[in-house]
Design a protein around this motif. Structure first.
Motif, PDB file in Angstrom:
ATOM      1  N   ASP A  44       6.124   4.668   5.637  1.00  0.00           N
ATOM      2  CA  ASP A  44       6.110   4.365   7.065  1.00  0.00           C
ATOM      3  C   ASP A  44       4.800   3.647   7.401  1.00  0.00           C
ATOM      4  N   THR A  45       4.896   2.394   7.838  1.00  0.00           N
ATOM      5  CA  THR A  45       3.698   1.598   8.126  1.00  0.00           C
ATOM      6  C   THR A  45       2.812   2.274   9.162  1.00  0.00           C
ATOM      7  N   ARG A  46       3.429   2.790  10.236  1.00  0.00           N
ATOM      8  CA  ARG A  46       2.619   3.410  11.296  1.00  0.00           C
ATOM      9  C   ARG A  46       1.932   4.670  10.790  1.00  0.00           C
ATOM     10  N   ALA A  47       2.651   5.495  10.002  1.00  0.00           N
ATOM     11  CA  ALA A  47       2.055   6.716   9.479  1.00  0.00           C
ATOM     12  C   ALA A  47       0.876   6.410   8.570  1.00  0.00           C
ATOM     13  N   THR A  48       1.005   5.350   7.760  1.00  0.00           N
ATOM     14  CA  THR A  48      -0.096   4.949   6.882  1.00  0.00           C
ATOM     15  C   THR A  48      -1.319   4.555   7.691  1.00  0.00           C
ATOM     16  N   LYS A  49      -1.098   3.790   8.762  1.00  0.00           N
ATOM     17  CA  LYS A  49      -2.221   3.374   9.611  1.00  0.00           C
ATOM     18  C   LYS A  49      -2.866   4.585  10.283  1.00  0.00           C
ATOM     19  N   VAL A  50      -2.026   5.506  10.801  1.00  0.00           N
ATOM     20  CA  VAL A  50      -2.568   6.689  11.474  1.00  0.00           C
ATOM     21  C   VAL A  50      -3.402   7.524  10.510  1.00  0.00           C
ATOM     22  N   ALA A  51      -2.906   7.695   9.282  1.00  0.00           N
ATOM     23  CA  ALA A  51      -3.644   8.487   8.299  1.00  0.00           C
ATOM     24  C   ALA A  51      -5.008   7.879   7.998  1.00  0.00           C
ATOM     25  N   PRO A  64       6.809  12.381  -0.575  1.00  0.00           N
ATOM     26  CA  PRO A  64       5.787  11.377  -0.315  1.00  0.00           C
ATOM     27  C   PRO A  64       6.294  10.169   0.470  1.00  0.00           C
ATOM     28  N   THR A  65       7.547  10.197   0.932  1.00  0.00           N
ATOM     29  CA  THR A  65       8.089   9.013   1.593  1.00  0.00           C
ATOM     30  C   THR A  65       7.383   8.715   2.912  1.00  0.00           C
ATOM     31  N   ILE A  66       6.560   9.626   3.400  1.00  0.00           N
ATOM     32  CA  ILE A  66       5.787   9.356   4.604  1.00  0.00           C
ATOM     33  C   ILE A  66       4.949   8.104   4.442  1.00  0.00           C
ATOM     34  N   TRP A  67       4.524   7.828   3.191  1.00  0.00           N
ATOM     35  CA  TRP A  67       3.668   6.665   2.960  1.00  0.00           C
ATOM     36  C   TRP A  67       4.442   5.354   3.038  1.00  0.00           C
ATOM     37  N   LEU A  85       0.835  -1.194   0.000  1.00  0.00           N
ATOM     38  CA  LEU A  85       0.000   0.000   0.000  1.00  0.00           C
ATOM     39  C   LEU A  85       0.872   1.247   0.000  1.00  0.00           C
ATOM     40  N   GLY A  86       1.908   1.247   0.845  1.00  0.00           N
ATOM     41  CA  GLY A  86       2.797   2.406   0.881  1.00  0.00           C
ATOM     42  C   GLY A  86       3.447   2.659  -0.465  1.00  0.00           C
ATOM     43  N   ASP A  87       3.864   1.594  -1.149  1.00  0.00           N
ATOM     44  CA  ASP A  87       4.465   1.759  -2.475  1.00  0.00           C
ATOM     45  C   ASP A  87       3.478   2.390  -3.445  1.00  0.00           C
ATOM     46  N   GLN A  88       2.221   1.933  -3.400  1.00  0.00           N
ATOM     47  CA  GLN A  88       1.218   2.473  -4.318  1.00  0.00           C
ATOM     48  C   GLN A  88       0.920   3.938  -4.017  1.00  0.00           C
TER      49      GLN A  88
END
Length: 460
Positions: A389-396, A384-387, A367-370
């Motif tokens: 980060d697994t935790r950042a993706t979940k928080v978003a 866009p490298t924030i995506w 998902l982060g790669d996409q």
């Protein structure tokens, strides 16, 4: 030779500049046919089928016979070829590789005007050798070949059922020309759907080649068996282990599944075209046809369950290792293998939870790669490298669901301070000012509840 125009153009360029050219590739990919097409308009060609030879003397006799020369010793053959140079084709030398190397080395050293083309599943290993890997057909070319062959058999090409089903058949056959042509012959009595169904019982059904074809080309099973029988005991064991890995094998996973073997065994199988090495990593994958063949072997010998158990044990070991569980890229690459192992692991057990956790990490990483790709495609000016980060993706995604920071910390089992810092980082790196803007960005990128892409959003 549908779909081989680029390959033939490349081979013609290579044979112009190299004295020894070896065409390699997996069983059934069409190496012999490609070489025949390469040399068919050339003069003074000696084509030698080495499937029935056993020694260097046999190889020399076969060259003499094909070049219309009297029976000569190797030294006398070099003298004759210097007077009358030929292009020598050595077809299928795998079982007598050492004698072929001996003859080829002598000819190249003593006959500067002689060229040698080899059609083989592995290279000879000589210094002057140029290798060309013949790959499976592209999907469109594979479909065209299947349709063309069915038409030649008098079958209406417009009665091919759905294009999607035809593409699936071509994919199941790995784009291998031999498999496609044998399957096309079945269209006289079976529909495409029935052929697909029959593949679930193995590949022995794919028979029916012309009777004058060499035995190894009369069925896909025979083509692969030709290579399988020549493997060492260690190589066969490695093939058995990798056959149950639909996602391919990495160096790390192979070391856990086959701890007594070195990675060199895998490299040897790749050199023999029974595995395909990755272009950007050390992962090797097994062609679908070889996997199907080996699965049948494992079923017949009663070893299939043990091979799958070894895979499961290896993946569980990786998943429970402290230095591997957080490696997102590892689990992204192992998704297909994890699915394979999970289906045969009792649910809600300790092993099942370890495998499921690793699988989720791989999916979140994907998902982060996409998300990164989509941000880049939209010309995003922020990083866009924030995506990634697994935790950042979940928080978003949880912000998009309307959860507060306190609720997010409870859901993710992290401290409130950690949740607040992650929200602050999202705002800073995405150039946003509010939680509402984060939620809008997540929605725009097509992320739904739980952090997974919603159907229908990908093209918006």
């Amino acid at each position: 030779m549908l779909g081989r125009a680029d390959d033939l153009a490349a081979l013609n360029r290579l044979i112009t500049h190299h004295a020894l050219l070896t065409v390699t590739g997996p069983p059934g990919v069409g190496k012999t046919r490609a070489v025949q097409a390469l040399v068919e308009r050339r003069q003074h060609v000696a084509f030698i089928d080495l499937t029935t030879t056993h020694s260097a003397r046999d190889v020399v006799d076969a060259i003499c016979n094909s070049a219309h020369l009297p029976a000569l010793r190797l030294e006398s053959l070099t003298t004759a070829l210097n007077r009358n140079p030929h292009l020598i084709v050595l077809d299928s030398p795998e079982r007598i590789l050492s004698p072929c190397v001996q003859v080829a080395r002598t000819l190249l050293q003593s006959c500067p005007r002689v060229k040698i083309v080899v059609a083989s599943r592995e290279r000879l290993g000589l210094p002057q050798e140029k290798t060309y890997l013949l790959r499976s057909l592209q999907p469109d070319d594979a479909a065209r070949l299947f349709t063309d062959r069915t038409h030649q058999l008098g079958i209406d090409p417009h009665a091919q059922e759905s294009p999607a089903r035809l593409r699936l058949l071509c994919d199941r056959l790995g784009g291998l020309p031999l498999a496609l042509e044998l399957a096309a012959r079945l269209r006289r009595v079976l529909s495409v759907a029935e052929i697909l169904s029959s593949l679930d019982t193995g590949i022995a059904l794919l028979e029916g080649a012309p009777r004058d074809a060499p035995p190894r080309h009369q069925s896909l099973h025979a083509a692969i068996d030709w290579s399988y029988r020549s493997l060492s005991a260690d190589e066969k064991s490695a093939v058995h282990a990798i056959a149950v890995m639909p996602g391919g094998v990495s160096r790390e996973l192979f070391g856990l599944v086959q701890p007594a073997m070195s990675w060199q065994v895998v490299q040897s199988l790749a050199a023999k075209s029974l595995l395909t090495p990755g272009r950007t990593d050390d992962r090797c994958r097994m062609p679908a046809s070889v996997r199907a063949f080996t699965t049948v072997v494992l079923q017949n010998t009663g070893e299939l369950a043990a091979a799958i158990e070894s895979l499961r044990t290896g993946l569980v070991t990786m998943a429970t290792a402290a230095d591997s569980i957080d490696t997102r890229t590892t689990w992204h690459a192992e998704q297909a293998n994890l699915f394979q192992a999970l289906t045969l692991t009792p649910p809600r057990t300790k092993d099942w939870r370890a495998l499921a956790s690793a699988l989720v990490r791989g999916l979140v990483g994907e998902l982060g790669d996409q998300l990164t790709s989509r941000c880049a495609a939209r010309g995003a000016t922020t990083d866009p490298t924030i995506w990634q980060d697994t935790r950042a993706t979940k928080v978003a995604t949880l912000i998009a669901e309307g959860l507060t920071n306190r609720e997010i910390s409870a859901r993710l089992h992290v401290s409130l301070r950690t949740a607040e810092q992650c929200v602050h980082r999202l705002k800073a790196e995405l150039g946003l000012r509010s939680r509402a803007q984060i939620a809008a960005e997540v929605s725009r990128l097509g992320v739904g509840a739980g952090g997974f892409l919603r159907p229908g959003r990908a093209d918006r």
